[in-house]
Design a protein around this motif. Structure first.
Motif, PDB file in Angstrom:
ATOM      1  N   ARG A 178      45.815  47.484  32.600  1.00 33.39           N
ATOM      2  CA  ARG A 178      44.377  47.768  32.527  1.00 33.39           C
ATOM      3  C   ARG A 178      43.663  47.353  33.818  1.00 33.39           C
ATOM      4  O   ARG A 178      42.790  48.064  34.310  1.00 33.39           O
ATOM      5  N   ALA A 179      44.045  46.198  34.354  1.00 36.94           N
ATOM      6  CA  ALA A 179      43.426  45.730  35.605  1.00 36.94           C
ATOM      7  C   ALA A 179      43.747  46.683  36.749  1.00 36.94           C
ATOM      8  O   ALA A 179      42.888  46.973  37.589  1.00 36.94           O
ATOM      9  N   LEU A 180      44.970  47.207  36.777  1.00 40.14           N
ATOM     10  CA  LEU A 180      45.363  48.146  37.835  1.00 40.14           C
ATOM     11  C   LEU A 180      44.702  49.510  37.640  1.00 40.14           C
ATOM     12  O   LEU A 180      44.329  50.166  38.609  1.00 40.14           O
ATOM     13  N   VAL A 181      44.540  49.941  36.387  1.00 43.68           N
ATOM     14  CA  VAL A 181      43.847  51.207  36.099  1.00 43.68           C
ATOM     15  C   VAL A 181      42.398  51.099  36.562  1.00 43.68           C
ATOM     16  O   VAL A 181      41.868  52.003  37.218  1.00 43.68           O
ATOM     17  N   THR A 182      41.751  49.980  36.245  1.00 39.90           N
ATOM     18  CA  THR A 182      40.349  49.765  36.611  1.00 39.90           C
ATOM     19  C   THR A 182      40.144  49.857  38.113  1.00 39.90           C
ATOM     20  O   THR A 182      39.133  50.365  38.588  1.00 39.90           O
ATOM     21  N   ARG A 183      41.134  49.389  38.881  1.00 45.88           N
ATOM     22  CA  ARG A 183      41.022  49.393  40.338  1.00 45.88           C
ATOM     23  C   ARG A 183      41.607  50.645  40.985  1.00 45.88           C
ATOM     24  O   ARG A 183      41.680  50.753  42.196  1.00 45.88           O
ATOM     25  N   GLY A 184      42.048  51.589  40.168  1.00 38.63           N
ATOM     26  CA  GLY A 184      42.533  52.867  40.683  1.00 38.63           C
ATOM     27  C   GLY A 184      43.972  52.864  41.201  1.00 38.63           C
ATOM     28  O   GLY A 184      44.373  53.779  41.907  1.00 38.63           O
ATOM     29  N   PHE A 185      44.765  51.874  40.817  1.00 44.03           N
ATOM     30  CA  PHE A 185      46.149  51.809  41.291  1.00 44.03           C
ATOM     31  C   PHE A 185      47.160  52.316  40.268  1.00 44.03           C
ATOM     32  O   PHE A 185      48.277  52.638  40.632  1.00 44.03           O
TER      33      PHE A 185
END
Length: 161
Positions: free
Chosen positions: A98-105
């Motif tokens: 989720r943290a990576l999705v939020t940052r576009g990775f």
């Protein structure tokens, strides 16, 4: 027979051990104090240099191009603190995704599985934020993502400001 029926449902409720890819587990070693460390190898940085050298002899000056490679930085092995494999639970991996999705990775979906897509996203995030160029999540990257607690020393530094 009644006991057997009770044990089967309880065994199914036991938390499963985290599934860490074998290559990743092999790149994590446990050090002093139970801390875990990942290993990364930074490549050498090589520059191609082209120079004009004067050829010896009498008469008008004649030059030739000479190309050579020059090492700007040697290849080196880097150790970095990481989370220990037992911490990579499905719930933690979901939070990471989720943290990576939020940052576009991370393109999604959030599965809780430490799959190739997630590892590629971790590597891209770390590469872009000055961390190790590795799919092994560094502790510093986990802290930047807000999914690992800061140390007491880090909190003290933040509270001084």
């Amino acid at each position: 027979m009644f006991r057997l029926l009770l044990l089967v449902p309880l065994a199914a409720c036991a938390p499963a051990a985290p599934q860490v890819p074998a290559f990743m587990a092999a790149e994590i070693e446990t050090g002093a104090g139970g801390r875990c460390y990942g290993r990364d190898i930074t490549p050498a940085v090589i520059e191609t240099v082209r120079e004009q050298q004067r050829e010896p002899g009498e008469g008008p000056a004649r030059y030739r191009s000479v190309t050579r490679q020059q090492i700007l930085r040697e290849r080196r092995e880097v150790l970095f603190e990481t989370l220990c494999p037992p911490e990579f639970t499905p719930a933690f991996v979901e939070t990471l995704q989720r943290a990576l999705v939020t940052r576009g990775f991370h393109p999604g979906p959030v599965t809780g599985q430490l799959d190739r897509v997630t590892l590629d996203a971790v590597q891209a995030f770390q590469r872009g934020s000055g961390g190790p160029d590795s799919p092994v999540l560094s502790l510093a990257s986990a802290q930047r993502l807000g999914i690992a607690p800061l140390t007491a020393e880090q909190l003290d530094i933040m509270n001084r400001r």
